[in-house]
Design an enzyme around this catalytic site. Sequence first.
Site: not given
Ligand SMILES: Cc1ncc(COP(=O)(O)O)c(C=O)c1O
Length: 405
Positions: A74-75, A182, A202, A204, A329
Amino acid sequence: VQRPIYLDHHATTPLDPRVLEAMLPYLREEFGNAASRTHEYGWRAEAAVEQAREEIAAAIGAREPREIVFTSGATESDNLALKGLLRARRERARELVISALEHPAVADTAEALGAEGFAVRKLPVDGGGLVDPAALGESLVDGTGLVSVIWAQSEIGVVQPVAELARRCRERGVPFHSDAAQAVGKLPVDVERDGIDLLSFSAHKLYGPKGIGALYVRRGRPALRLEPLLHGGGHEWGLRSGSLPVMLIVGFAAALRIALAEREAEAERLAALRELLLRRLRERLGGVALNGDPLRRLPGNLNLSIEGVPGDALVAGCPGLALSTGSACASARPEPSPVLRALGLPAERVREGFRIGLGRGTGEAEVLRAAEQIAAAAERLGAERVVSPPPGRAASLPVSNPAGE
Ligand SMILES: Cc1ncc(COP(=O)(O)O)c(C=O)c1O
């Protein structure tokens, strides 16, 4: 040795064994490169990727499989959506609008775009964490290039009225992006019905593997052009070069298939467990406040402040539980949660905040043990605080949820 009870399902989820089974052939004999066009190894890998793409597209209500672009998570999807769209519309798009509750993957990307010269405007939220669609609609201007609002918040679990927000944007011809990391697999998400133009998610977060995610990019009505972040072999229609991780993509699709099949029953189960946990805590302790809207929230989420007990001390004081004070994060940063601050809560209550994320591995036994351990730690830490009260601590904090939950 018994490991702590895992109550941090917003940070990540364990890989479902059924997902691992689906992935295994692609970690062994099916090792081909999906872009190899000259032999069977490549054809089989490509077929697996395209089947997964079709399933993932259908799962979020996309019209076409090619609206799904695979990313590392997702990042990256958030970065591609925000940077990709604004950089491609540099001449017309002057302003990026985000909510005050964005995950760092959006908030920090917006800050980077600010340094590139785009104006970044943050939408305020009410005390429950909700963005007002009418206020958003009225605030849009000709130069607004993109609006991004998180679907379900990762700390407080608050679920935004995304369809209504997207409708206001569409009325003004402004593309709408949502970080649904989420939400997908946990809430009904349908990009066509809800009028979403760009959607990040995402694997995971939904019992799939780490390192794979997707960006949904609407094709047509209106056509969205993105500038890629990565240049190279031109994979994913030139939007994201790099050999595709076939085993992760297959796992992503399997995880989403399972999550959708079980979604409603699981949501009901988790909501009941969440209510049980909150009830137990309130039976044992005074001053347990729920942060974020009590009704519009993810079924497995609780974000609590226990009066007189700092959240980080409480989390550290429960070694039998895997809890957190906020986003994994952002947890490298010592400052109090910007999400709780955006709700307008008093500073003490922000410092007291901690997050509980229930998930597939959580049953009633885990919830009862968690309630017991949290209550015991809070009593111990609260008593320590009474011995040396902090200066200026107000006697009357809003200790219980005004909505009566
Ligand atoms: C709302 C949201 N966006 C982005 C992320 C980041 O996702 P990813 O670990 O797949 O890059 C997360 C998870 O930490 C998240 O909860």
